[in-house]
Design a protein around this motif. Structure first.
Motif, PDB file in Angstrom:
ATOM      1  N   ARG A  12       0.573   0.697  10.491  1.00 29.10           N
ATOM      2  CA  ARG A  12       1.296   0.778   9.228  1.00 29.10           C
ATOM      3  C   ARG A  12       0.693  -0.189   8.235  1.00 29.10           C
ATOM      4  O   ARG A  12       0.300  -1.308   8.569  1.00 29.10           O
ATOM      5  N   GLY A  13       0.608   0.253   6.979  1.00 27.85           N
ATOM      6  CA  GLY A  13       0.221  -0.608   5.879  1.00 27.85           C
ATOM      7  C   GLY A  13       1.305  -0.566   4.825  1.00 27.85           C
ATOM      8  O   GLY A  13       2.258   0.222   4.920  1.00 27.85           O
ATOM      9  N   ASN A  14       1.188  -1.405   3.803  1.00 30.11           N
ATOM     10  CA  ASN A  14       2.224  -1.511   2.774  1.00 30.11           C
ATOM     11  C   ASN A  14       1.693  -1.085   1.416  1.00 30.11           C
ATOM     12  O   ASN A  14       0.492  -1.184   1.142  1.00 30.11           O
ATOM     13  N   LEU A  15       2.603  -0.656   0.561  1.00 30.54           N
ATOM     14  CA  LEU A  15       2.264  -0.265  -0.809  1.00 30.54           C
ATOM     15  C   LEU A  15       3.329  -0.761  -1.764  1.00 30.54           C
ATOM     16  O   LEU A  15       4.527  -0.607  -1.519  1.00 30.54           O
ATOM     17  N   ALA A  97      -4.913  10.227  -7.081  1.00 32.01           N
ATOM     18  CA  ALA A  97      -5.199  10.775  -5.757  1.00 32.01           C
ATOM     19  C   ALA A  97      -6.204   9.871  -5.056  1.00 32.01           C
ATOM     20  O   ALA A  97      -7.295   9.617  -5.574  1.00 32.01           O
ATOM     21  N   GLY A  98      -5.813   9.366  -3.893  1.00 33.84           N
ATOM     22  CA  GLY A  98      -6.739   8.548  -3.117  1.00 33.84           C
ATOM     23  C   GLY A  98      -6.377   7.083  -3.030  1.00 33.84           C
ATOM     24  O   GLY A  98      -7.214   6.264  -2.637  1.00 33.84           O
ATOM     25  N   THR A  99      -5.143   6.712  -3.368  1.00 34.15           N
ATOM     26  CA  THR A  99      -4.716   5.326  -3.147  1.00 34.15           C
ATOM     27  C   THR A  99      -4.908   4.991  -1.671  1.00 34.15           C
ATOM     28  O   THR A  99      -4.444   5.712  -0.795  1.00 34.15           O
ATOM     29  N   GLU A 100      -5.600   3.894  -1.410  1.00 34.18           N
ATOM     30  CA  GLU A 100      -5.994   3.554  -0.041  1.00 34.18           C
ATOM     31  C   GLU A 100      -4.965   2.633   0.622  1.00 34.18           C
ATOM     32  O   GLU A 100      -4.560   1.621   0.036  1.00 34.18           O
ATOM     33  N   ILE A 101      -4.590   2.975   1.841  1.00 39.33           N
ATOM     34  CA  ILE A 101      -3.687   2.135   2.627  1.00 39.33           C
ATOM     35  C   ILE A 101      -4.414   1.711   3.901  1.00 39.33           C
ATOM     36  O   ILE A 101      -4.828   2.547   4.702  1.00 39.33           O
ATOM     37  N   LEU A 102      -4.587   0.405   4.060  1.00 39.17           N
ATOM     38  CA  LEU A 102      -5.175  -0.180   5.259  1.00 39.17           C
ATOM     39  C   LEU A 102      -4.073  -0.795   6.110  1.00 39.17           C
ATOM     40  O   LEU A 102      -3.077  -1.318   5.582  1.00 39.17           O
ATOM     41  N   ALA A 103      -4.256  -0.758   7.400  1.00 36.63           N
ATOM     42  CA  ALA A 103      -3.248  -1.296   8.309  1.00 36.63           C
ATOM     43  C   ALA A 103      -3.095  -2.805   8.129  1.00 36.63           C
ATOM     44  O   ALA A 103      -4.080  -3.536   8.022  1.00 36.63           O
ATOM     45  N   GLY A 104      -1.838  -3.253   8.055  1.00 42.38           N
ATOM     46  CA  GLY A 104      -1.547  -4.679   8.107  1.00 42.38           C
ATOM     47  C   GLY A 104      -1.686  -5.441   6.812  1.00 42.38           C
ATOM     48  O   GLY A 104      -1.473  -6.654   6.790  1.00 42.38           O
ATOM     49  N   VAL A 105      -2.053  -4.784   5.712  1.00 40.30           N
ATOM     50  CA  VAL A 105      -2.155  -5.454   4.419  1.00 40.30           C
ATOM     51  C   VAL A 105      -1.376  -4.641   3.389  1.00 40.30           C
ATOM     52  O   VAL A 105      -1.008  -3.494   3.616  1.00 40.30           O
ATOM     53  N   THR A 106      -1.145  -5.255   2.222  1.00 38.83           N
ATOM     54  CA  THR A 106      -0.401  -4.590   1.156  1.00 38.83           C
ATOM     55  C   THR A 106      -1.336  -4.107   0.073  1.00 38.83           C
ATOM     56  O   THR A 106      -2.110  -4.898  -0.480  1.00 38.83           O
ATOM     57  N   ALA A 107      -1.266  -2.817  -0.215  1.00 39.72           N
ATOM     58  CA  ALA A 107      -1.999  -2.240  -1.332  1.00 39.72           C
ATOM     59  C   ALA A 107      -1.154  -2.389  -2.590  1.00 39.72           C
ATOM     60  O   ALA A 107       0.042  -2.081  -2.584  1.00 39.72           O
ATOM     61  N   ILE A 108      -1.777  -2.864  -3.665  1.00 42.36           N
ATOM     62  CA  ILE A 108      -1.094  -3.025  -4.946  1.00 42.36           C
ATOM     63  C   ILE A 108      -1.689  -2.011  -5.914  1.00 42.36           C
ATOM     64  O   ILE A 108      -2.869  -2.091  -6.265  1.00 42.36           O
ATOM     65  N   GLN A 109      -0.891  -1.039  -6.300  1.00 44.09           N
ATOM     66  CA  GLN A 109      -1.354   0.000  -7.219  1.00 44.09           C
ATOM     67  C   GLN A 109      -0.807  -0.300  -8.610  1.00 44.09           C
ATOM     68  O   GLN A 109       0.376  -0.114  -8.888  1.00 44.09           O
ATOM     69  N   LYS A 110      -1.673  -0.818  -9.477  1.00 44.61           N
ATOM     70  CA  LYS A 110      -1.288  -1.077 -10.863  1.00 44.61           C
ATOM     71  C   LYS A 110      -1.601   0.159 -11.700  1.00 44.61           C
ATOM     72  O   LYS A 110      -2.660   0.761 -11.566  1.00 44.61           O
ATOM     73  N   ILE A 111      -0.657   0.518 -12.561  1.00 46.18           N
ATOM     74  CA  ILE A 111      -0.830   1.681 -13.421  1.00 46.18           C
ATOM     75  C   ILE A 111      -0.389   1.305 -14.839  1.00 46.18           C
ATOM     76  O   ILE A 111       0.701   0.749 -15.028  1.00 46.18           O
ATOM     77  N   ARG A 112      -1.251   1.592 -15.803  1.00 45.94           N
ATOM     78  CA  ARG A 112      -0.919   1.370 -17.210  1.00 45.94           C
ATOM     79  C   ARG A 112      -0.672   2.731 -17.857  1.00 45.94           C
ATOM     80  O   ARG A 112      -1.561   3.587 -17.885  1.00 45.94           O
ATOM     81  N   LEU A 113       0.543   2.910 -18.352  1.00 46.53           N
ATOM     82  CA  LEU A 113       0.932   4.192 -18.926  1.00 46.53           C
ATOM     83  C   LEU A 113       0.781   4.186 -20.449  1.00 46.53           C
ATOM     84  O   LEU A 113       1.075   3.184 -21.109  1.00 46.53           O
ATOM     85  N   ARG A 114       0.352   5.328 -20.970  1.00 50.01           N
ATOM     86  CA  ARG A 114       0.213   5.488 -22.414  1.00 50.01           C
ATOM     87  C   ARG A 114       1.454   6.172 -22.981  1.00 50.01           C
ATOM     88  O   ARG A 114       2.052   7.035 -22.324  1.00 50.01           O
ATOM     89  N   PRO A 115       1.841   5.834 -24.210  1.00 52.88           N
ATOM     90  CA  PRO A 115       3.020   6.477 -24.822  1.00 52.88           C
ATOM     91  C   PRO A 115       2.845   7.989 -24.920  1.00 52.88           C
ATOM     92  O   PRO A 115       1.742   8.491 -25.151  1.00 52.88           O
ATOM     93  N   LEU A 116       3.944   8.676 -24.751  1.00 51.77           N
ATOM     94  CA  LEU A 116       3.941  10.139 -24.791  1.00 51.77           C
ATOM     95  C   LEU A 116       3.709  10.634 -26.211  1.00 51.77           C
ATOM     96  O   LEU A 116       4.336  10.147 -27.168  1.00 51.77           O
ATOM     97  N   VAL A 117       2.820  11.614 -26.372  1.00 55.48           N
ATOM     98  CA  VAL A 117       2.545  12.192 -27.692  1.00 55.48           C
ATOM     99  C   VAL A 117       3.011  13.635 -27.779  1.00 55.48           C
ATOM    100  O   VAL A 117       3.142  14.188 -28.871  1.00 55.48           O
TER     101      VAL A 117
END
Length: 419
Positions: A12-15, A97-117
């Motif tokens: 198991r890994g963390n996200l 698509a493709g966020t990587e999860i490795l066993a025993g560590v925490t993956a940090i997925q940062k996302i910057r969103l743009r305002p809706l047009v």
């Protein structure tokens, strides 16, 4: 489906997902995140929502056995890949698509969103390619580790400076169709290290590789290597020329922690002003005499070698760790000692002012009286800041916490906003 086969004997890994606005760097609360296996989008595994700090809870996800990322002879994919579908009121949707999860560590997925047009906006899709230790990428074209420089000071920097941003050309230098990205320096280093080594490796191995990546990058900055050739960027994402940097890829907590501690450091040789262009290869698919190999550095870390011993093993006994004279984009440098209860003075006041500005964007962090006195309320606010931003919760302001406060303050106050 080699990955799904590996899941039969999975670890198991963390996200954790962290979402901010691309306009003002404020956190985005109430964003919904749908998680599925990459390639099986109809199978929803988890649904998360961000809190007032723009962060999801940290969850566990299946990952291949940790041994896969620790064994140089292993040919199975050592990480799991997940797809994240992100929606937030008032912002454009994003799929990764493709966020990587490795066993025993925490993956940090940062996302910057743009305002809706437009209300019917289709999601922007990012596809994370294979890790460089697993996929096939062009090997590094050898270069001299020390570059000729113009000593007039008009082109080459007169001293080593850690930049706030670097411009990454997402392709080979001559690819005029490749996009340029403005990337915060520390974020760039974390991205490259997460793309080129495994976060499950020994801490000293991670430190040695991070130092090599930073020294290489600061050589490009110091010598203005590409700008002197007529290009408008600092570095490329081509492994043939530089390092692999991937837009919107996740980073890992064990790598992030090391970068936050070492980000002003680089590698030097006696009587050489510029950071050394520390080239390396993986040591399995590609061999590179006289350079560090990533799998070799992992083996040395397993044997208890220190970061400097690992680096000297490959680059020679005369290489040493130096610290940049200047860090760009910060309101004030670290005082040189840890601030704690009982501390007082200008540096405490500056820190309190910055925390209050940050609290305006992150309501979970309590505002405090700006009086230059480090009392219990200040310690409590610092602890909450550390908790939100993944730092050890000590209630004291050490090197890492000081510069993280500076980094977040600059972001939310738009001091260094790029147009």
């Amino acid at each position: 489906m080699r990955f799904l086969k590996a899941m039969q004997t999975s670890d198991r890994g963390n996200l954790q997902v962290q979402i901010t606005s691309s306009i003002d760097s404020f956190p985005v609360p109430d964003a919904s995140i749908r998680i599925s296996y990459t390639g099986i989008p109809e199978n929803t595994l988890e649904e998360l929502t961000t809190d007032s700090s723009g962060q999801s809870e940290t969850i566990e996800l299946d990952a291949p056995p940790v041994e896969y990322s620790l064994d140089a002879t292993n040919e199975e994919q050592p990480y799991a890949e997940y797809t994240l579908e992100v929606n937030a009121p008032g912002f454009e949707p994003v799929n990764i698509a493709g966020t990587e999860i490795l066993a025993g560590v925490t993956a940090i997925q940062k996302i910057r969103l743009r305002p809706l047009v437009a209300e019917d906006q289709t999601p922007e899709i990012f596809v994370i390619p294979a890790h460089t230790l697993y996929g096939v990428y062009p090997p590094k074209i050898p270069e001299n580790e020390i570059k000729p420089v113009n000593e007039t000071g008009e082109i080459v920097l007169s001293r080593v400076v850690v930049p706030e941003y670097i411009v990454v050309h997402n392709g080979s230098p001559r690819d005029s169709t490749a996009q340029n990205y403005y990337v915060k320096y520390k974020d760039y280093i974390k991205n490259v290290a997460s793309s080129e080594i495994y976060a499950t490796w020994p801490e000293n191995t991670i430190r040695a590789n991070v130092l090599a990546i930073m020294s290489f990058t600061l050589n490009r900055v110091y010598t203005e290597w590409y700008r002197n050739q007529g290009y408008d960027f600092t570095i490329t994402s081509s492994t043939a020329f530089d390092h692999k940097w991937i837009p919107e890829r996740n980073v890992f907590d064990s790598i992030s922690t090391v970068v936050d501690e070492l980000f002003a450091d680089y590698l030097s040789r006696p009587n050489v002003r510029q950071p050394i262009l520390t080239q390396y290869c993986d040591g399995r698919q590609v061999q590179c005499p006289n350079w560090m190999t990533q799998w070799g550095s992992k083996a040395l870390g397993d044997q208890g070698y220190s970061p400097s011993e690992i680096l000297r093993y490959y680059y020679g006994d005369d290489i040493y760790i130096n610290t940049a004279e200047e860090i760009s984009g910060i309101p004030s440098s670290w005082p040189g000692y840890t601030l704690s209860q009982g501390s007082s003075g200008t540096k405490v006041r500056q820190m309190q002012e910055q925390l209050n500005v940050i609290a305006g964007a992150y309501p979970a962090i309590p505002k405090i009286t700006v009086d230059g006195i480090y009392g219990p309320a200040t310690a409590s606010s610092v602890r909450k800041f550390q908790s939100v931003f993944g730092l050890p919760v000590t209630g004291t302001v050490d090197y890492r916490t000081w510069y993280k406060i500076s980094e977040i303050y600059v972001g939310v106050s738009r001091i260094a906003e790029l147009s």
